[in-house]
Motif scaffolding. Sequence first.
Motif, PDB file in Angstrom:
ATOM      1  N   PRO A   6      21.887  41.795 -44.710  1.00  0.00           N
ATOM      2  CA  PRO A   6      20.782  42.616 -44.205  1.00  0.00           C
ATOM      3  C   PRO A   6      19.504  42.377 -45.015  1.00  0.00           C
ATOM      4  N   LEU A   7      18.377  42.638 -44.397  1.00  0.00           N
ATOM      5  CA  LEU A   7      17.100  42.409 -45.060  1.00  0.00           C
ATOM      6  C   LEU A   7      16.937  43.227 -46.337  1.00  0.00           C
ATOM      7  N   SER A   8      17.584  44.379 -46.407  1.00  0.00           N
ATOM      8  CA  SER A   8      17.462  45.195 -47.620  1.00  0.00           C
ATOM      9  C   SER A   8      18.505  44.821 -48.674  1.00  0.00           C
ATOM     10  N   GLY A   9      19.269  43.751 -48.405  1.00  0.00           N
ATOM     11  CA  GLY A   9      20.215  43.258 -49.388  1.00  0.00           C
ATOM     12  C   GLY A   9      21.620  43.789 -49.195  1.00  0.00           C
ATOM     13  N   ALA A  10      22.451  43.599 -50.206  1.00  0.00           N
ATOM     14  CA  ALA A  10      23.825  44.104 -50.180  1.00  0.00           C
ATOM     15  C   ALA A  10      23.809  45.627 -50.148  1.00  0.00           C
ATOM     16  N   GLN A  11      24.776  46.201 -49.424  1.00  0.00           N
ATOM     17  CA  GLN A  11      24.837  47.648 -49.245  1.00  0.00           C
ATOM     18  C   GLN A  11      25.998  48.225 -50.055  1.00  0.00           C
ATOM     19  N   HIS A  12      25.720  49.300 -50.792  1.00  0.00           N
ATOM     20  CA  HIS A  12      26.725  49.923 -51.640  1.00  0.00           C
ATOM     21  C   HIS A  12      26.882  51.388 -51.229  1.00  0.00           C
ATOM     22  N   LEU A  13      28.013  51.703 -50.586  1.00  0.00           N
ATOM     23  CA  LEU A  13      28.297  53.044 -50.103  1.00  0.00           C
ATOM     24  C   LEU A  13      29.019  53.834 -51.184  1.00  0.00           C
ATOM     25  N   LEU A  14      28.483  55.003 -51.527  1.00  0.00           N
ATOM     26  CA  LEU A  14      29.079  55.886 -52.522  1.00  0.00           C
ATOM     27  C   LEU A  14      29.440  57.208 -51.862  1.00  0.00           C
ATOM     28  N   ARG A  15      30.584  57.785 -52.247  1.00  0.00           N
ATOM     29  CA  ARG A  15      31.008  59.079 -51.698  1.00  0.00           C
ATOM     30  C   ARG A  15      31.566  59.948 -52.811  1.00  0.00           C
ATOM     31  N   SER A  16      31.258  61.247 -52.732  1.00  0.00           N
ATOM     32  CA  SER A  16      31.829  62.235 -53.632  1.00  0.00           C
ATOM     33  C   SER A  16      31.692  63.600 -52.987  1.00  0.00           C
ATOM     34  N   GLY A  17      32.812  64.244 -52.679  1.00  0.00           N
ATOM     35  CA  GLY A  17      32.751  65.532 -52.006  1.00  0.00           C
ATOM     36  C   GLY A  17      31.989  65.433 -50.705  1.00  0.00           C
TER      37      GLY A  17
END
Length: 314
Positions: A6-17
């Motif tokens: 993607p144009l905004s680069g690699a995507q890092h999904l974070l989850r907590s509660g």
Amino acid sequence: MSTALPLSGAQHLLRSGDYEAIIASVGASLRALTFGGRHLVVPFDADEVRPAFRGATLAPWPNRVVDGVYTFGGEEHQLSLTEPARGHALHGLAAWLDFQVVDKGSDHVTLSAVVEAQAGYPWRVRIDSRFALGPDGLTQTVTATNESQDPAPFGTGPHPYLVAGDGIVDDWELELPADAVLQVTPDRLAPTELRPVDADDAARFDYRVARRIADAAIDHAYTGLSRDGEGIATVRVTDASGAGVQMRWDAACPWVQIHTADRPGLPIDRIGLAVEPMTCAPDAFNAARYGFDAGLVTLSPGESASAGWTIAAL
């Protein structure tokens, strides 16, 4: 299906509660942050050139260097003018770097990039940006390390546009515990003088007691922040129901830029309130010009400095 980055680069999904955050690698940018599905910041699409520095990590300076010119260590430097309409160097050199992962888990990620020595900023500085989700919200910590042989000027800050709820900035209340606001020229937003927030008869800048923003247009830096017993300053943005979002930070950031995101005639006009804690004032690279402490950090060779902030739901 395309596998292109993607144009905004690699995507890092974070989850907590109930929290979920998406960090884009270009500019170590906070692309989205939700709580129970409710947006806390104005998001942008993964395959989109990040608009208006939305969520970017700003380094090695936040805000503006006026005319892109400054003197450090007895030598004058000329930065590229990245805000051509006003003729300034805007928001540092890291916002378009592609940050690489150095540590990652389900609720955290640390990204790193190097600002290489270049014309206008002849120092190599490594920027490490850690994002961590927890019960208290999303905390970002930026650490800069001077990897060059000479002292380097430095400043940092984030650029989220906070969202209180439905509607636009006009509909929300702001609580901002700051006693002083930096006045700027109306055309170029160049700093002029520090004044009490209540010096304006219209009380345009005074939000020490929470009140509705209404049609106030603000793109100013504040200081003289009131803090709790642990030295934490808190800004809150809420809707009519009292729900909203808050941002907290410690003494590493004695300044905060507030911007009502005015874009008259465009769909993005006033859709979020930029709240940008900063380690230094606008144009801090020219600190000697001003009659106040601009907070410029000088990193000795090998030295590191850190600053952090937390965004949480109300």
